[in-house]
Motif scaffolding. Structure first.
Motif, PDB file in Angstrom:
ATOM      1  N   ASN A   1      -0.399  -6.117  -9.859  1.00 15.23           N
ATOM      2  CA  ASN A   1      -0.209  -6.616  -8.513  1.00 15.23           C
ATOM      3  C   ASN A   1      -1.563  -7.108  -8.020  1.00 15.23           C
ATOM      4  O   ASN A   1      -2.478  -6.319  -7.792  1.00 15.23           O
ATOM      5  CB  ASN A   1       0.339  -5.497  -7.636  1.00 15.23           C
ATOM      6  N   SER A   2      -1.687  -8.417  -7.809  1.00 14.60           N
ATOM      7  CA  SER A   2      -2.977  -9.001  -7.449  1.00 14.60           C
ATOM      8  C   SER A   2      -3.461  -8.528  -6.089  1.00 14.60           C
ATOM      9  O   SER A   2      -4.658  -8.502  -5.832  1.00 14.60           O
ATOM     10  CB  SER A   2      -2.883 -10.531  -7.486  1.00 14.60           C
ATOM     11  N   GLN A   3      -2.570  -8.134  -5.186  1.00 10.69           N
ATOM     12  CA  GLN A   3      -2.984  -7.648  -3.868  1.00 10.69           C
ATOM     13  C   GLN A   3      -3.734  -6.327  -3.977  1.00 10.69           C
ATOM     14  O   GLN A   3      -4.476  -5.958  -3.078  1.00 10.69           O
ATOM     15  CB  GLN A   3      -1.760  -7.472  -2.963  1.00 10.69           C
ATOM     16  N   LEU A   4      -3.524  -5.620  -5.040  1.00 10.89           N
ATOM     17  CA  LEU A   4      -4.201  -4.331  -5.214  1.00 10.89           C
ATOM     18  C   LEU A   4      -5.457  -4.444  -6.080  1.00 10.89           C
ATOM     19  O   LEU A   4      -6.118  -3.447  -6.347  1.00 10.89           O
ATOM     20  CB  LEU A   4      -3.242  -3.313  -5.842  1.00 10.89           C
ATOM     21  N   GLN A   5      -5.790  -5.670  -6.497  1.00  7.79           N
ATOM     22  CA  GLN A   5      -6.923  -5.850  -7.388  1.00  7.79           C
ATOM     23  C   GLN A   5      -8.237  -5.476  -6.696  1.00  7.79           C
ATOM     24  O   GLN A   5      -9.114  -4.884  -7.301  1.00  7.79           O
ATOM     25  CB  GLN A   5      -6.978  -7.292  -7.891  1.00  7.79           C
ATOM     26  N   PHE A   6      -8.365  -5.833  -5.424  1.00 13.43           N
ATOM     27  CA  PHE A   6      -9.585  -5.513  -4.678  1.00 13.43           C
ATOM     28  C   PHE A   6      -9.180  -4.868  -3.358  1.00 13.43           C
ATOM     29  O   PHE A   6      -8.676  -5.538  -2.462  1.00 13.43           O
ATOM     30  CB  PHE A   6     -10.417  -6.770  -4.410  1.00 13.43           C
ATOM     31  N   LEU A   7      -9.400  -3.582  -3.238  1.00 15.58           N
ATOM     32  CA  LEU A   7      -9.112  -2.856  -2.010  1.00 15.58           C
ATOM     33  C   LEU A   7     -10.421  -2.422  -1.371  1.00 15.58           C
ATOM     34  O   LEU A   7     -11.314  -1.904  -2.050  1.00 15.58           O
ATOM     35  CB  LEU A   7      -8.254  -1.625  -2.284  1.00 15.58           C
ATOM     36  N   ALA A   8     -10.506  -2.653  -0.075  1.00 16.69           N
ATOM     37  CA  ALA A   8     -11.690  -2.209   0.662  1.00 16.69           C
ATOM     38  C   ALA A   8     -11.621  -0.692   0.818  1.00 16.69           C
ATOM     39  O   ALA A   8     -10.565  -0.079   0.619  1.00 16.69           O
ATOM     40  CB  ALA A   8     -11.743  -2.890   2.021  1.00 16.69           C
ATOM     41  N   GLN A   9     -12.750  -0.109   1.236  1.00 18.13           N
ATOM     42  CA  GLN A   9     -12.805   1.329   1.429  1.00 18.13           C
ATOM     43  C   GLN A   9     -11.764   1.742   2.471  1.00 18.13           C
ATOM     44  O   GLN A   9     -11.607   1.085   3.493  1.00 18.13           O
ATOM     45  CB  GLN A   9     -14.205   1.727   1.881  1.00 18.13           C
ATOM     46  N   ALA A  10     -10.988   2.804   2.186  1.00 15.80           N
ATOM     47  CA  ALA A  10      -9.941   3.351   3.054  1.00 15.80           C
ATOM     48  C   ALA A  10      -8.736   2.420   3.184  1.00 15.80           C
ATOM     49  O   ALA A  10      -7.848   2.650   3.993  1.00 15.80           O
ATOM     50  CB  ALA A  10     -10.484   3.705   4.425  1.00 15.80           C
ATOM     51  N   GLU A  11      -8.676   1.351   2.413  1.00 16.10           N
ATOM     52  CA  GLU A  11      -7.512   0.456   2.429  1.00 16.10           C
ATOM     53  C   GLU A  11      -6.534   0.936   1.351  1.00 16.10           C
ATOM     54  O   GLU A  11      -6.948   1.474   0.329  1.00 16.10           O
ATOM     55  CB  GLU A  11      -7.954  -0.983   2.143  1.00 16.10           C
ATOM     56  N   GLY A  12      -5.262   0.737   1.612  1.00 13.62           N
ATOM     57  CA  GLY A  12      -4.262   1.191   0.646  1.00 13.62           C
ATOM     58  C   GLY A  12      -3.258   0.102   0.336  1.00 13.62           C
ATOM     59  O   GLY A  12      -3.252  -0.959   0.938  1.00 13.62           O
ATOM     60  N   GLY A  13      -2.411   0.377  -0.608  1.00 13.18           N
ATOM     61  CA  GLY A  13      -1.343  -0.551  -0.986  1.00 13.18           C
ATOM     62  C   GLY A  13      -0.262   0.207  -1.723  1.00 13.18           C
ATOM     63  O   GLY A  13      -0.420   1.394  -2.041  1.00 13.18           O
ATOM     64  N   ASN A  14       0.835  -0.447  -1.966  1.00 12.12           N
ATOM     65  CA  ASN A  14       1.981   0.189  -2.633  1.00 12.12           C
ATOM     66  C   ASN A  14       2.419  -0.622  -3.834  1.00 12.12           C
ATOM     67  O   ASN A  14       2.334  -1.849  -3.838  1.00 12.12           O
ATOM     68  CB  ASN A  14       3.179   0.290  -1.674  1.00 12.12           C
ATOM     69  N   VAL A  15       2.909   0.097  -4.818  1.00  9.49           N
ATOM     70  CA  VAL A  15       3.540  -0.514  -5.978  1.00  9.49           C
ATOM     71  C   VAL A  15       4.855   0.217  -6.195  1.00  9.49           C
ATOM     72  O   VAL A  15       4.891   1.450  -6.162  1.00  9.49           O
ATOM     73  CB  VAL A  15       2.667  -0.385  -7.249  1.00  9.49           C
ATOM     74  N   GLU A  16       5.935  -0.518  -6.374  1.00 11.77           N
ATOM     75  CA  GLU A  16       7.226   0.082  -6.698  1.00 11.77           C
ATOM     76  C   GLU A  16       7.609  -0.332  -8.104  1.00 11.77           C
ATOM     77  O   GLU A  16       7.364  -1.472  -8.500  1.00 11.77           O
ATOM     78  CB  GLU A  16       8.301  -0.387  -5.724  1.00 11.77           C
ATOM     79  N   PHE A  17       8.187   0.611  -8.848  1.00 11.35           N
ATOM     80  CA  PHE A  17       8.659   0.279 -10.187  1.00 11.35           C
ATOM     81  C   PHE A  17       9.851   1.146 -10.527  1.00 11.35           C
ATOM     82  O   PHE A  17      10.050   2.210  -9.966  1.00 11.35           O
ATOM     83  CB  PHE A  17       7.549   0.424 -11.237  1.00 11.35           C
ATOM     84  N   TRP A  18      10.685   0.654 -11.429  1.00 12.74           N
ATOM     85  CA  TRP A  18      11.866   1.359 -11.886  1.00 12.74           C
ATOM     86  C   TRP A  18      11.783   1.475 -13.391  1.00 12.74           C
ATOM     87  O   TRP A  18      11.251   0.595 -14.067  1.00 12.74           O
ATOM     88  CB  TRP A  18      13.136   0.587 -11.510  1.00 12.74           C
ATOM     89  N   ILE A  19      12.325   2.571 -13.893  1.00 16.11           N
ATOM     90  CA  ILE A  19      12.352   2.799 -15.332  1.00 16.11           C
ATOM     91  C   ILE A  19      13.801   2.914 -15.759  1.00 16.11           C
ATOM     92  O   ILE A  19      14.555   3.722 -15.215  1.00 16.11           O
ATOM     93  CB  ILE A  19      11.598   4.097 -15.709  1.00 16.11           C
ATOM     94  N   LYS A  20      14.225   2.099 -16.700  1.00 15.62           N
ATOM     95  CA  LYS A  20      15.580   2.188 -17.253  1.00 15.62           C
ATOM     96  C   LYS A  20      15.549   3.245 -18.346  1.00 15.62           C
ATOM     97  O   LYS A  20      14.735   3.208 -19.254  1.00 15.62           O
ATOM     98  CB  LYS A  20      16.005   0.839 -17.832  1.00 15.62           C
ATOM     99  N   THR A  21      16.434   4.229 -18.224  1.00 20.28           N
ATOM    100  CA  THR A  21      16.504   5.290 -19.225  1.00 20.28           C
ATOM    101  C   THR A  21      17.863   5.248 -19.895  1.00 20.28           C
ATOM    102  O   THR A  21      18.801   4.615 -19.405  1.00 20.28           O
ATOM    103  CB  THR A  21      16.306   6.678 -18.586  1.00 20.28           C
TER     104      THR A  21
END
Length: 173
Positions: A1-21
């Protein structure tokens, strides 16, 4: 996720993923017999996080009905006749494949023309019937993982009496 490539101090982001089992875990291909867990590690730059997710257990309930059986012995006309009771033995078996389960119960509703005869096997099985709601409840209790695969399934047998109504003539009860 390119938005999470560079995070400033105290900045956050989310990633969602699913796993097929797989729907069913092939027990023969694993070294494990209980407490299945999905484990994964997410690494972002020099930060990593381990995740563990318990796999839902797979519970299988089998039901069979018998006129000729060795448990109680049944009686009545075959095929059933209007207004005359015929008894049958019903057998429930429960399997629990992957993880321990607590306080397992099986519920069913008996139609108005079916009655319990009071015969239950084993004698100490926790089988209750509410005559108002007509709900039959088998309280199995705790089921260890592997019940029915690495150990015998939980089971109960009980006898019912079917008295077909005139409206059921010529059809399945």
């Amino acid at each position: 996720n390119s938005q999470l490539q560079f995070l400033a101090q105290a900045e956050g982001g989310n990633v969602e993923f699913w796993i097929k089992t797989n729907n069913i875990i092939d027990m023969a291909k694993t070294n494990q017999t209980t407490n299945f867990v999905l484990r994964n590690k997410v690494v972002l730059s020099d930060i990593s996080q381990d995740f563990e997710t318990n796999v839902n257990s797979k519970i299988i309930i089998d039901q069979a009905g018998y006129f000729q059986d060795e448990v109680f012995g049944n009686s009545g006309p075959i095929p059933p006749q209007t207004g005359t009771p015929t008894t049958y033995t019903i057998v429930w078996k429960a399997q629990n494949l992957y993880n321990n389960v607590k306080n397992a119960k099986v519920k069913a509703v008996l139609p108005s023309n079916v009655e319990l005869t009071g015969k239950i096997f084993p004698d100490n099985a926790s089988l209750t019937f509410d005559s108002q709601s007509r709900e039959l409840v088998w309280t199995i209790g705790d089921m260890p993982a592997g019940t029915g695969t690495t150990a015998f399934p939980a089971s109960v047998a009980f006898q019912v009496a079917l008295t077909p109504s005139f409206g059921q003539r010529g059809s399945l009860a």
